[in-house]
Structure formats: C-alpha cells, structure tokens
Design a protein around this motif. Structure first.
Motif, short mmCIF file in Angstrom:
data_model
loop_
_atom_site.label_atom_id
_atom_site.label_comp_id
_atom_site.label_asym_id
_atom_site.label_seq_id
_atom_site.Cartn_x
_atom_site.Cartn_y
_atom_site.Cartn_z
N UNK A 1 0.86 -1.18 0.00
CA UNK A 1 0.00 0.00 0.00
C UNK A 1 0.90 1.22 0.00
N UNK A 2 0.40 2.30 -0.59
CA UNK A 2 1.18 3.54 -0.70
C UNK A 2 0.82 4.44 0.47
N UNK A 3 1.85 4.87 1.19
CA UNK A 3 1.67 5.56 2.46
C UNK A 3 2.45 6.86 2.46
N UNK A 4 1.86 7.90 3.03
CA UNK A 4 2.58 9.14 3.34
C UNK A 4 2.72 9.22 4.86
N UNK A 5 3.92 9.45 5.32
CA UNK A 5 4.23 9.55 6.75
C UNK A 5 4.57 11.00 7.06
N UNK A 6 3.90 11.54 8.08
CA UNK A 6 4.18 12.93 8.46
C UNK A 6 4.35 13.03 9.97
N UNK B 1 4.17 19.90 -0.76
CA UNK B 1 3.08 19.48 -1.62
C UNK B 1 3.40 18.33 -2.56
N UNK B 2 4.60 18.32 -3.20
CA UNK B 2 4.90 17.22 -4.12
C UNK B 2 4.80 15.83 -3.50
N UNK B 3 4.96 15.71 -2.19
CA UNK B 3 4.87 14.40 -1.54
C UNK B 3 3.47 13.82 -1.71
N UNK B 4 2.43 14.66 -1.53
CA UNK B 4 1.07 14.15 -1.61
C UNK B 4 0.50 14.24 -3.03
N UNK B 5 1.26 14.84 -3.95
CA UNK B 5 0.83 14.81 -5.34
C UNK B 5 1.08 13.44 -5.95
N UNK B 6 1.98 12.65 -5.36
CA UNK B 6 2.16 11.27 -5.77
C UNK B 6 0.95 10.46 -5.30
N UNK B 7 0.58 9.40 -6.03
CA UNK B 7 -0.57 8.60 -5.60
C UNK B 7 -0.30 7.90 -4.28
N UNK B 8 -1.19 8.07 -3.31
CA UNK B 8 -1.04 7.37 -2.03
C UNK B 8 -2.42 7.05 -1.49
N UNK B 9 -2.47 6.10 -0.57
CA UNK B 9 -3.76 5.60 -0.08
C UNK B 9 -3.94 5.77 1.42
N UNK B 10 -2.85 5.79 2.17
CA UNK B 10 -2.92 5.85 3.62
C UNK B 10 -2.01 6.94 4.15
N UNK B 11 -2.40 7.49 5.29
CA UNK B 11 -1.64 8.54 5.97
C UNK B 11 -1.28 8.03 7.36
N UNK B 12 -0.02 8.17 7.73
CA UNK B 12 0.45 7.84 9.08
C UNK B 12 0.98 9.12 9.71
N UNK B 13 0.36 9.54 10.80
CA UNK B 13 0.74 10.77 11.50
C UNK B 13 1.44 10.40 12.79
N UNK B 14 2.67 10.84 12.96
CA UNK B 14 3.39 10.66 14.22
C UNK B 14 3.16 11.91 15.07
N UNK B 15 2.48 11.76 16.21
CA UNK B 15 2.09 12.93 17.00
C UNK B 15 2.80 13.04 18.35
N UNK C 1 11.13 6.01 7.72
CA UNK C 1 10.33 7.16 7.28
C UNK C 1 9.92 8.03 8.46
N UNK C 2 9.49 7.40 9.56
CA UNK C 2 9.07 8.17 10.74
C UNK C 2 10.23 8.95 11.32
N UNK D 1 10.50 16.40 6.68
CA UNK D 1 9.66 16.44 5.49
C UNK D 1 8.80 15.18 5.47
N UNK D 2 7.51 15.29 5.13
CA UNK D 2 6.69 14.08 4.98
C UNK D 2 7.33 13.12 3.98
N UNK D 3 7.16 11.84 4.24
CA UNK D 3 7.81 10.82 3.42
C UNK D 3 6.77 9.93 2.76
N UNK D 4 7.06 9.55 1.53
CA UNK D 4 6.24 8.60 0.78
C UNK D 4 6.95 7.26 0.77
N UNK D 5 6.22 6.18 1.01
CA UNK D 5 6.81 4.85 0.90
C UNK D 5 5.74 3.84 0.53
#
Length: 325
Positions: free
Chosen positions: A3-8, A34-48, A128-129, A135-139
């Motif tokens: 699955x395609x994930x963005x980690x922020x 912005x370019x990180x989320x312009x890539x196709x992704x399906x899930x978001x992981x937020x480290x808070x 990634x975390x 910077x947010x990471x795509x993986x």
C-alpha cells in the motif's frame, strides 16, 4: 502486496491540529511539501508524540530504534488533493489568519497506535518516521505490515478496506469530509461516543415518541422500550463523522431482518458527536444530530462486506496435511 503511504510528523506545538484534523476528518500539508502528496497514495500515518529521545526527533534511526516510543494515527485517504479556494481551518491557521496547509484531502480515521516501541515498527516505516520531522515521506509498505499495526491498535479485520479516491474535491470550510462512521481503537473514546448516542436515543424515544422503561440490552441490539404492552427494539450507532454509513455486525443484520418477536427494529444514528478531554484524562461526548430510521431493514445493496468467513470444503485429495513440526 503493498500500500502507498505518506508519513508525516507533527511537533508538540501543533498537536492541537492532530485532534482537530482527526475529528473533522481532513488533513493538510504545507505547500513546500506538496509534491509528496501529489504522488498517488492511499494511507496517511501521522506521528504525534515521541518519547525516549533526549534531544528530540532529530536523532539517528538507530537511536530511534533503541530508545523511542511513539504514537501513530493511521488514516485512510478519502479524496483527491485540493489546492485552490482554501480558507484557514486548523487551530494555528485560525490564530494566524492565514492558510498554511495548501494541499488538503479528506481522511477516515482508523486507529491510534499509542506509545508503541519504535523497534516494533517495520524497518521501512521506522526509517520514514525517524526523518519525517524534516519532510513528509512517501513509501510503499507491505499491506501485512499495515494490517499488523491496525491489529496492534485493536482492529480485528483480516484485510484492509478499499480506498475511495473518486471524490474530486473536499470542503474548504470547517466540516467533516468523510461520510462514514469511522473507527477508533481507543476504548475510552468508543465508550464515550456509544453511551452519549444511547443517552440521546433514550431521551428522544421517551420524550418525543412516547416509549418508556428503557433498558440497555447491548447485543444483538442496544435498547428496549415498552408502551401500552408493546415492545420496541432499537439499534443505536454513534459517530463523530457524518453518519451516512455505519458498521453492522452479522448478528445485528440478522436480528434486524428477523427475530423471535416478529417485529422490526428501529435504527437511531447520532452523528457529529464532539469529544473533549475530561479532568480525569478520559473523554466527554456532547452534541450530535439524531436520525431515526423506523422499521429499519438493511438491504443487500446497502451492505458491503468487510471480511468473509470461508468454509473449507476443498476436496480431500487436493489438500496436503503435514501435521505438526
């Protein structure tokens, strides 16, 4: 499969944004990322939240692995990315009066993984975390690894839900963008929402509909009322989302379609419930909009399977039994 994930990563000074975004079910990324989320992704992981790092998140991955524990919020992306016609939404945007998060998309909140040891994360997610503070990471993450994280948080499904990305736009004003019931792994949040929804249903059905003697049953339906010798059974669903879809168990569907009384059940959905922290560290639920569905009968076309139970009826000569080893 992957699955395609963005980690922020969200710093402590902006943690109010996390609670707001998860409650309103919308997320945003600054323009420079912005370019990180312009890539196709399906899930978001937020480290808070990160603990155990003496000098904060700017630490080598090995130090993260050895000492860090962290809180992750896992959300499904539910819309396209919107970059135009935006207004200030998040707490820090409203305070400054300017739009800071220029790439926005709708999300559904699925789980909070609270204070998991960093060493328990899949290696690519840990990497990634550990650098997402810059910077947010795509993986691309193995779907089994994401499922294990959801299971760690208490999610009991055997496969990931589909990701509906057909929505072209999301609102730029403060409102929930996702229509479903959503999921939270925190039992305190679930219980607060559940009890508040039941309280509202009892008040409405007694005060407006004239039913009496409310009893909290629990399973396979939530509430039972009586009136002039008649009985009314009610299924109650509470959500912080918009309430346009809900989760039903197999037993709840079967009971709605037929039970020993021969009487249909009613469905009460309380949506838009607000959650706030209580003085004892728990949660207090308030507000919400109540919808009453009389004689509710879930139709086949309204039900989408989340998982299946498979009877193993394969012919014996095509099965290899190896016993234990």
């Amino acid at each position: 499969m992957t699955v395609r994930v963005v980690v922020t990563f969200v710093p402590k000074k902006a943690t109010a944004n996390v609670e707001w975004g998860l409650r309103k079910q919308i997320w945003g990324i600054p323009e420079r990322h912005g370019p990180v989320v312009e890539a196709p992704f399906e899930w978001l992981v937020i480290c808070s939240e990160v603990n155990g790092l003496p000098h904060g998140p700017r630490a080598h991955a090995d130090l993260w692995r050895d000492r860090a524990s962290l809180t992750l919020h896992i959300a499904r992306r539910d819309s396209g990315v919107v970059t135009e016609g935006l207004l200030p939404l998040w707490p820090d945007e409203l305070e400054s009066g300017e739009v800071r998060y220029t790439h926005r998309f709708a999300i559904s909140s699925f789980a909070e993984v609270a204070q998991i040891a960093a060493a328990e994360l899949p290696e690519d997610l840990l990497q990634a975390v550990s650098i997402a503070h810059a910077k947010p990471r795509y993986l691309e993450l193995a779907d089994d690894d994401l499922l294990r994280l959801l299971e760690y948080a208490g999610w009991d499904a055997t496969e990931l839900p589909s990701v509906p990305l057909g929505q072209d736009a999301i609102p730029s004003v403060p409102q929930r963008a996702s229509g479903g019931q959503g999921f939270t792994s925190d039992p305190r949040k679930r219980k607060a929402v559940e009890l508040h929804a039941e309280d509202m249903a009892i008040d409405y059905l007694e005060r407006v509909e004239g039913w009496t003697d409310a009893v909290r049953v629990g399973k396979p339906y939530d509430l039972k009322f009586t009136r002039d010798g008649a009985e009314k059974r009610v299924e109650v669903k509470g959500t912080t989302g918009a309430g346009s879809s809900i989760f039903l168990t197999v037993k709840e569907v079967e009971h709605a379609r037929g039970n020993e009384t021969g009487q249909p059940i009613d469905l009460v959905v309380v949506s838009g419930i607000e959650l706030a922290r209580s003085d004892d560290g728990g949660y207090v639920a308030s507000g919400g909009r109540l919808a009453h569905y009389r004689n509710y009968l879930p139709a086949d076309e309204e039900l989408r399977p989340k998982q299946f139970e498979a009877d193993l009826t394969t012919a014996p000569d095509s099965v290899v039994h190896v016993g234990s080893w």
